[in-house]
Design an enzyme around this catalytic site. Sequence first.
Site, PDB file in Angstrom:
ATOM      1  N   CYS A 194      -0.565  -4.155  -0.742  1.00  0.00           N
ATOM      2  CA  CYS A 194       0.614  -3.902  -1.583  1.00  0.00           C
ATOM      3  C   CYS A 194       1.042  -5.105  -2.420  1.00  0.00           C
ATOM      4  CB  CYS A 194       1.760  -3.411  -0.710  1.00  0.00           C
ATOM      5  SG  CYS A 194       1.265  -1.955   0.229  1.00  0.00           S
ATOM      6  N   LYS A 241      12.544   1.096  -4.739  1.00  0.00           N
ATOM      7  CA  LYS A 241      11.587   2.034  -4.136  1.00  0.00           C
ATOM      8  C   LYS A 241      12.224   3.402  -3.877  1.00  0.00           C
ATOM      9  CE  LYS A 241       7.915  -0.958  -2.970  1.00  0.00           C
ATOM     10  NZ  LYS A 241       8.328  -2.209  -3.536  1.00  0.00           N
ATOM     11  N   HIS A 269       7.057   3.844  -2.596  1.00  0.00           N
ATOM     12  CA  HIS A 269       6.247   2.636  -2.515  1.00  0.00           C
ATOM     13  C   HIS A 269       4.891   2.961  -3.146  1.00  0.00           C
ATOM     14  CE1 HIS A 269       4.409  -0.980  -1.559  1.00  0.00           C
ATOM     15  NE2 HIS A 269       4.430  -0.971  -0.247  1.00  0.00           N
ATOM     16  N   GLU A 293      12.588  -9.406   5.175  1.00  0.00           N
ATOM     17  CA  GLU A 293      12.813  -9.838   3.793  1.00  0.00           C
ATOM     18  C   GLU A 293      14.264 -10.279   3.598  1.00  0.00           C
ATOM     19  OE1 GLU A 293      11.966  -6.907   0.777  1.00  0.00           O
ATOM     20  OE2 GLU A 293      11.727  -8.456  -0.763  1.00  0.00           O
ATOM     21  N   PHE A 341      -0.313  -5.611   3.566  1.00  0.00           N
ATOM     22  CA  PHE A 341      -1.052  -5.661   4.833  1.00  0.00           C
ATOM     23  C   PHE A 341      -2.005  -6.857   4.805  1.00  0.00           C
ATOM     24  CE2 PHE A 341      -1.124  -1.069   6.690  1.00  0.00           C
ATOM     25  CZ  PHE A 341       0.228  -1.160   6.910  1.00  0.00           C
ATOM     26  N   HIS A 369      10.977  -6.367  -2.276  1.00  0.00           N
ATOM     27  CA  HIS A 369       9.854  -5.485  -1.913  1.00  0.00           C
ATOM     28  C   HIS A 369      10.461  -4.212  -1.315  1.00  0.00           C
ATOM     29  CE1 HIS A 369       5.804  -4.382  -1.025  1.00  0.00           C
ATOM     30  NE2 HIS A 369       5.963  -4.414   0.278  1.00  0.00           N
TER      31      HIS A 369
END
Lengths: 270, 240
Positions: free
Chosen positions: B6, B165, B170, B147, B228, B136
């Site tokens: 991502c 998002k 996402h 975060e 990831f 994010h």
Amino acid sequence: MQVNLNGIGLLGPGLCGWPESQQILLGKNIYDKEMLPKPFPSILQPNELRRSSEVVRWSLRAAEEAMRQAQLKPDALATVFASSGGETEILHKICLALNTSERAISPTLFHHSVHNASAGYWSIGVQSQLPSSSLSCYDSSFCGGLIEAATFVCSHQTPVLLVAYDIPPPPPLYAARPLSGPFAVAFVMSPAPLPQSFSILKIGILDEGAGTVSTMKDPGLEMLRDGNPAARALPVLTAIASGGPAALFLNYLDNLLLSVDVMPCQPCPN
Amino acid sequence: MVSTACSSSAKAFASASRLLETGLCDAAVVGGVDSLCLTTLYGFASLELESKNPCRPGDAERDGLSIGEAAGFVLVEKCQASTKPGDIALMGYGESCDAYHMSHPHPSGSGAILAMQGALKCANVPSSAIEYVHLHGTATKANDKTEDQAVSKVFGSQIPCSSTKGWTGHTLGAAGGIESVIAALCLEHQFLPGTLNTRTVDPNFTSTLLLHNQERPVKTLMSNFFGFGGNNCSLLFGTI
């Protein structure tokens, strides 16, 4: 754009490590493509090793070999991992699971399926939080990785570990991507020459008419070079093993070549 | 093609910067694309990271992400004589690894902090120069918590933050592409987006999460992208 080379890792059919492979690349020892390495990287924990894919084992083993020669702390290097197909073995297992009525994917398989799985395990294994990129550029993945790594070295004036690797996918994916054999190569590059630096690589992008693509003399090695994106590194490795200067051209994108000038500065480790 | 889950298309901006800096190209088309596919739908479900409802980033009751699909591309070129006031610039980027776990963020947020600090250093600006953080903000329990801590550590608790998002889902590998376009729109229109679907901000959060759109001056902002494999990238955009 130029970088200094401080360590090489190499694995392929009949090529079990950089020191052992140099005489084969130079045609002084016979190339036996039936001899397949079984790499076990030492940075993986036993449980990680058990669950790891061939791709992770090959890429990390080559990375370890290059780092050992370079005598640099592995957590002091940014990394670039380049592979055309990446985790095709994991993708195959996920596709099998999706073809059942439950479509139940193992969580472990899913997080192992990312293209940056090898890079993730390397960063965890050596405890490096430095930047890491993973990329794919189909047949030009080694060239793409070399460009990414060299631009990183030159822009940030810091050493970089480049690892390029591809493993033939299992059937039925193999029919769509019939790679000639497994291959992994790793380079440790630095911006300035170090006492252990043995070659300088000067890298540029040229139009396709500027030169002829460098090939391997041995038919077996040429088949490997032509049929695995990571093995496109073979002419560069051969030039380094020869110990002399060389001007090479690698296929890059459709109408471009990557020029790689190899300039030795001292005998490479063997 | 950069493929670091991502953070992929955010890192494409960093790669393009280096290609421009080293003179290998004069301009680059940079962005990201990701389409819905069974591998990601069932994969995220297997990790119990998918919400059954539209995602609620930063909400006390958030229960996972919504997967989106998108493509977003921009043309970038070197700052040059023709660059004029009002143009949008990538002022800096920061990249890091968590070196912790393949799918779980570092609990201290150390990788996210390094990425944000790296972008500030690259742009050579202090944290006080940043006026908005585009999170994010995936709406998973772990991402948003980590975060929040990381943003507060780098910028303090007063800086306005939000996740978009809720609008887009996402979009995984495309997030860097489309959220950079959103960042440019914020700078162009002097606008900070609220966090759609979020009703009650997690009481444990220390940063200031915007729930509603705000029209206010903004010249510099930070966008975060975490993937990831523990792969992080922060981009710092500003108006010339």
